[in-house]
Design a protein around this motif. Sequence first.
Motif, PDB file in Angstrom:
ATOM      1  N   GLU A 278       1.931  51.852-116.580  1.00 61.96           N
ATOM      2  CA  GLU A 278       2.449  52.767-117.394  1.00 61.96           C
ATOM      3  C   GLU A 278       1.495  53.604-118.207  1.00 61.96           C
ATOM      4  OE1 GLU A 278       6.160  51.166-119.446  1.00 61.96           O
ATOM      5  OE2 GLU A 278       6.575  49.834-117.771  1.00 61.96           O
ATOM      6  N   GLU A 279       1.463  54.893-118.053  1.00 59.74           N
ATOM      7  CA  GLU A 279       0.140  55.507-118.817  1.00 59.74           C
ATOM      8  C   GLU A 279       0.644  55.431-120.453  1.00 59.74           C
ATOM      9  OE1 GLU A 279      -2.145  59.703-118.741  1.00 59.74           O
ATOM     10  OE2 GLU A 279      -0.794  59.080-117.336  1.00 59.74           O
ATOM     11  N   GLY A 280      -0.236  55.287-121.068  1.00 61.52           N
ATOM     12  CA  GLY A 280      -0.091  55.105-122.518  1.00 61.52           C
ATOM     13  C   GLY A 280       0.592  53.970-123.209  1.00 61.52           C
ATOM     14  N   ASP A 281       1.172  52.998-122.357  1.00 65.72           N
ATOM     15  CA  ASP A 281       2.041  51.808-123.106  1.00 65.72           C
ATOM     16  C   ASP A 281       1.219  50.616-123.217  1.00 65.72           C
ATOM     17  OD1 ASP A 281       4.491  50.724-123.568  1.00 65.72           O
ATOM     18  OD2 ASP A 281       4.291  49.384-121.763  1.00 65.72           O
ATOM     19  N   ALA A 282      -0.002  50.680-122.929  1.00 67.61           N
ATOM     20  CA  ALA A 282      -0.988  49.677-123.147  1.00 67.61           C
ATOM     21  C   ALA A 282      -1.424  49.440-124.698  1.00 67.61           C
ATOM     22  CB  ALA A 282      -2.229  49.458-122.367  1.00 67.61           C
ATOM     23  N   VAL A 283      -1.427  48.516-125.229  1.00 71.09           N
ATOM     24  CA  VAL A 283      -1.753  48.202-126.581  1.00 71.09           C
ATOM     25  C   VAL A 283      -3.514  48.106-126.582  1.00 71.09           C
ATOM     26  CG1 VAL A 283      -1.729  46.593-128.615  1.00 71.09           C
ATOM     27  CG2 VAL A 283       0.258  46.962-127.362  1.00 71.09           C
ATOM     28  N   GLY A 284      -3.891  49.212-127.098  1.00 70.41           N
ATOM     29  CA  GLY A 284      -5.453  49.154-127.291  1.00 70.41           C
ATOM     30  C   GLY A 284      -6.096  49.091-125.764  1.00 70.41           C
ATOM     31  N   ASN A 285      -7.027  48.211-125.967  1.00 67.42           N
ATOM     32  CA  ASN A 285      -7.698  47.912-124.676  1.00 67.42           C
ATOM     33  C   ASN A 285      -7.132  46.762-123.888  1.00 67.42           C
ATOM     34  OD1 ASN A 285      -9.730  50.031-124.881  1.00 67.42           O
ATOM     35  ND2 ASN A 285     -10.778  49.031-126.315  1.00 67.42           N
ATOM     36  N   THR A 286      -5.997  46.357-124.254  1.00 69.63           N
ATOM     37  CA  THR A 286      -5.415  45.202-123.462  1.00 69.63           C
ATOM     38  C   THR A 286      -4.463  45.567-122.323  1.00 69.63           C
ATOM     39  OG1 THR A 286      -3.271  45.004-124.865  1.00 69.63           O
ATOM     40  CG2 THR A 286      -5.151  44.235-126.152  1.00 69.63           C
ATOM     41  N   VAL A 287      -3.941  44.593-121.745  1.00 64.06           N
ATOM     42  CA  VAL A 287      -2.923  44.861-120.861  1.00 64.06           C
ATOM     43  C   VAL A 287      -1.156  44.898-121.219  1.00 64.06           C
ATOM     44  CG1 VAL A 287      -4.285  44.351-118.783  1.00 64.06           C
ATOM     45  CG2 VAL A 287      -2.955  42.593-119.849  1.00 64.06           C
ATOM     46  N   TYR A 288      -1.099  44.500-122.496  1.00 66.06           N
ATOM     47  CA  TYR A 288       0.123  44.308-123.177  1.00 66.06           C
ATOM     48  C   TYR A 288       0.751  45.496-123.281  1.00 66.06           C
ATOM     49  CZ  TYR A 288      -2.229  39.758-124.081  1.00 66.06           C
ATOM     50  OH  TYR A 288      -3.192  38.588-123.849  1.00 66.06           O
ATOM     51  N   SER A 289       2.115  45.251-123.171  1.00 68.72           N
ATOM     52  CA  SER A 289       2.973  46.763-123.269  1.00 68.72           C
ATOM     53  C   SER A 289       3.593  46.731-124.699  1.00 68.72           C
ATOM     54  CB  SER A 289       4.348  46.247-122.255  1.00 68.72           C
ATOM     55  OG  SER A 289       5.141  47.281-122.549  1.00 68.72           O
ATOM     56  N   LYS A 290       3.162  48.243-124.975  1.00 64.67           N
ATOM     57  CA  LYS A 290       3.746  48.280-126.349  1.00 64.67           C
ATOM     58  C   LYS A 290       5.146  48.320-126.475  1.00 64.67           C
ATOM     59  CE  LYS A 290       0.132  51.798-127.907  1.00 64.67           C
ATOM     60  NZ  LYS A 290      -0.039  53.341-128.013  1.00 64.67           N
ATOM     61  N   HIS A 291       6.031  48.674-125.251  1.00 59.33           N
ATOM     62  CA  HIS A 291       7.305  48.643-125.303  1.00 59.33           C
ATOM     63  C   HIS A 291       7.922  47.378-125.379  1.00 59.33           C
ATOM     64  CE1 HIS A 291      11.272  48.953-123.094  1.00 59.33           C
ATOM     65  NE2 HIS A 291      11.375  49.934-123.902  1.00 59.33           N
ATOM     66  N   TRP A 292       7.172  46.416-124.878  1.00 57.31           N
ATOM     67  CA  TRP A 292       7.839  44.980-124.614  1.00 57.31           C
ATOM     68  C   TRP A 292       7.612  44.589-126.235  1.00 57.31           C
ATOM     69  CZ3 TRP A 292       5.732  40.314-126.000  1.00 57.31           C
ATOM     70  CH2 TRP A 292       6.441  39.091-125.491  1.00 57.31           C
ATOM     71  N   LEU A 293       6.442  44.551-127.044  1.00 57.39           N
ATOM     72  CA  LEU A 293       6.177  44.180-128.190  1.00 57.39           C
ATOM     73  C   LEU A 293       7.385  44.803-129.022  1.00 57.39           C
ATOM     74  CD1 LEU A 293       2.244  44.340-128.602  1.00 57.39           C
ATOM     75  CD2 LEU A 293       3.824  42.308-129.180  1.00 57.39           C
ATOM     76  N   PHE A 294       7.460  46.097-128.927  1.00 60.43           N
ATOM     77  CA  PHE A 294       8.668  46.872-129.700  1.00 60.43           C
ATOM     78  C   PHE A 294       9.952  46.036-129.597  1.00 60.43           C
ATOM     79  CE2 PHE A 294      11.854  50.088-130.412  1.00 60.43           C
ATOM     80  CZ  PHE A 294      11.377  50.689-131.584  1.00 60.43           C
ATOM     81  N   SER A 295      10.150  45.773-128.214  1.00 59.99           N
ATOM     82  CA  SER A 295      11.679  45.351-128.137  1.00 59.99           C
ATOM     83  C   SER A 295      11.742  43.804-128.578  1.00 59.99           C
ATOM     84  CB  SER A 295      11.827  45.155-126.469  1.00 59.99           C
ATOM     85  OG  SER A 295      11.095  44.275-125.924  1.00 59.99           O
ATOM     86  N   VAL A 296      10.654  43.193-128.639  1.00 61.73           N
ATOM     87  CA  VAL A 296      10.786  41.675-129.200  1.00 61.73           C
ATOM     88  C   VAL A 296      10.746  41.615-130.798  1.00 61.73           C
ATOM     89  CG1 VAL A 296       9.545  39.533-129.559  1.00 61.73           C
ATOM     90  CG2 VAL A 296       9.320  40.678-127.556  1.00 61.73           C
ATOM     91  N   LEU A 297      10.250  42.750-131.377  1.00 62.87           N
ATOM     92  CA  LEU A 297      10.212  42.978-132.950  1.00 62.87           C
ATOM     93  C   LEU A 297      11.646  43.425-133.093  1.00 62.87           C
ATOM     94  CD1 LEU A 297       6.748  44.281-133.786  1.00 62.87           C
ATOM     95  CD2 LEU A 297       7.621  41.918-134.105  1.00 62.87           C
ATOM     96  N   THR A 298      12.177  44.450-132.273  1.00 61.02           N
ATOM     97  CA  THR A 298      13.592  45.056-132.592  1.00 61.02           C
ATOM     98  C   THR A 298      14.502  43.740-132.445  1.00 61.02           C
ATOM     99  OG1 THR A 298      12.939  46.983-131.584  1.00 61.02           O
ATOM    100  CG2 THR A 298      15.392  46.572-131.805  1.00 61.02           C
ATOM    101  N   ARG A 299      14.470  42.958-131.321  1.00 63.34           N
ATOM    102  CA  ARG A 299      15.330  41.707-131.282  1.00 63.34           C
ATOM    103  C   ARG A 299      15.128  41.043-132.722  1.00 63.34           C
ATOM    104  NH1 ARG A 299      13.127  39.910-125.816  1.00 63.34           N
ATOM    105  NH2 ARG A 299      14.280  37.931-126.630  1.00 63.34           N
ATOM    106  N   LEU A 300      14.018  40.696-132.921  1.00 64.92           N
ATOM    107  CA  LEU A 300      13.667  39.802-134.079  1.00 64.92           C
ATOM    108  C   LEU A 300      14.752  40.301-135.504  1.00 64.92           C
ATOM    109  CD1 LEU A 300      12.246  37.371-135.471  1.00 64.92           C
ATOM    110  CD2 LEU A 300      10.465  39.028-136.206  1.00 64.92           C
ATOM    111  N   ILE A 301      14.611  41.854-135.689  1.00 62.65           N
ATOM    112  CA  ILE A 301      15.196  42.258-136.604  1.00 62.65           C
ATOM    113  C   ILE A 301      16.930  41.862-136.519  1.00 62.65           C
ATOM    114  CG2 ILE A 301      15.900  44.663-137.985  1.00 62.65           C
ATOM    115  CD1 ILE A 301      13.409  45.517-137.140  1.00 62.65           C
TER     116      ILE A 301
END
Length: 469
Positions: A15-38
Amino acid sequence: MDRNPSPPCSDAEEEEGDAVGNTVYSKHWLFSVLTRLIEVIAPAEPDPAASPEGARTELDEEMENDICKVWDMSMDEDVALFLQEFNAPDIFMGVFAKSKCPRLTEICVGILGNMACFQDICMSISKDENLGQVLLQRLCDSDSPTLLETSRLLLTCLSQPEVANVWVERIRENPSVYDCVCFIMSSSTNVELLVKVGEVVDKLFDLDEELMLNWIKNGTCRSVGPSVDDSPEELPDFKIVPCILEAAKQVRSDNPEGLDVYMHILQLLTTVDEGIQAIVQAPDGGKETWSLLYDLVCQELCQPDDPPIIVQEQKTVLASILSVLSAMFASQTEQEYTRMRKSKSCYFLLIRILQYMEGCGKRAVDNSKESEQEKAGRTDVNEEDFHLKILKDICCELLSNMLQELTKENTLEGLHQGHLNEQTCSCAFQNLLPLYFASVESFLEVLREADQTLADNLEKRFPSLKVHT
């Protein structure tokens, strides 16, 4: 859960532009986890799993797995920066304020601890006064894992020179920190927690003498502290020295590094007169401190059947312990527990340490003849020599004081048991002269009464000691 799961495999690369920095981690996934945390801490509708007060006390398995993945991922600087940009610290503030789930609190503090490993983020966290106050309040938590992560976070911040003073000042202005730390040291049986809290105290005392003096003088009034049911309860009138001793007793068998930390804290106390007085003017006159340290050096450290190299492995803890004993001996020689009939074993141990150090020195010389050391390794050798020199200086100071207290009876007993002979006495004299000439001369007079021949032989080996008529 006993351990955190590994970070998730991500399709972020696809997914172009979804990687966090130079990692393979997904911004969208992190965003969803933090949203669920709220949503966990501020649910839109009542949750049947919530406690009567309206807050969850347990995490569901999926949420715990995901937030633990974030915990692991936060060790990556790119992820840590993303979390900061998403205002994760503010979300965690909400967790601390509203959550009654200990596991969730532990994880959120742990994530902040990982983020604080990076200088810019650490500065941002440290300068947030509200967050700083809330984190210090975590030290009053009744949950050991949360206390451990809080201590790790504080140690990380205190270890960064750019923000260390911010935390020292904040802690100095929060008297409850003293109570909470003393409560942990005096009552916890969690060795890992005790070691980490000890490292925090050691760092604080090393950074700021004023704070150390305040804590030495503290404990004059009763204060309110943590309890299991979160209701205020009156804490004991804590004194810093008994709390340090209690923690040291807990870690002594299971964690040598932890024992080293607590002995260094005691050594730091002896660098100021108030600290020495706090040790020797305790209700028992310092007897508990002396007994613990005496037992450590005479029963556990640098024993006769240990190889000489052991003195290098134990040099820092030996230096700390002997430094405290020396300060106590010099300030309270009239106390029964410091008199030589009980402390003569310590005298013989000091000579053994000096002998072992000579053995290590000869070995180092031999090694240097066999092969040239690389320049990169010379710094480590010099640093090791420096620590051994400190240990030697402390040994000699305490030995010189003890020599003046040896009686004829002590000397005869040492001769009978084989602890005192020409070899051990020569080792002692070689290290003590000429700086401690008066102590050696005083001992030689006592030795002359017990064994004239040995005294004469020593005078021949050390002409400066020969009595002038």
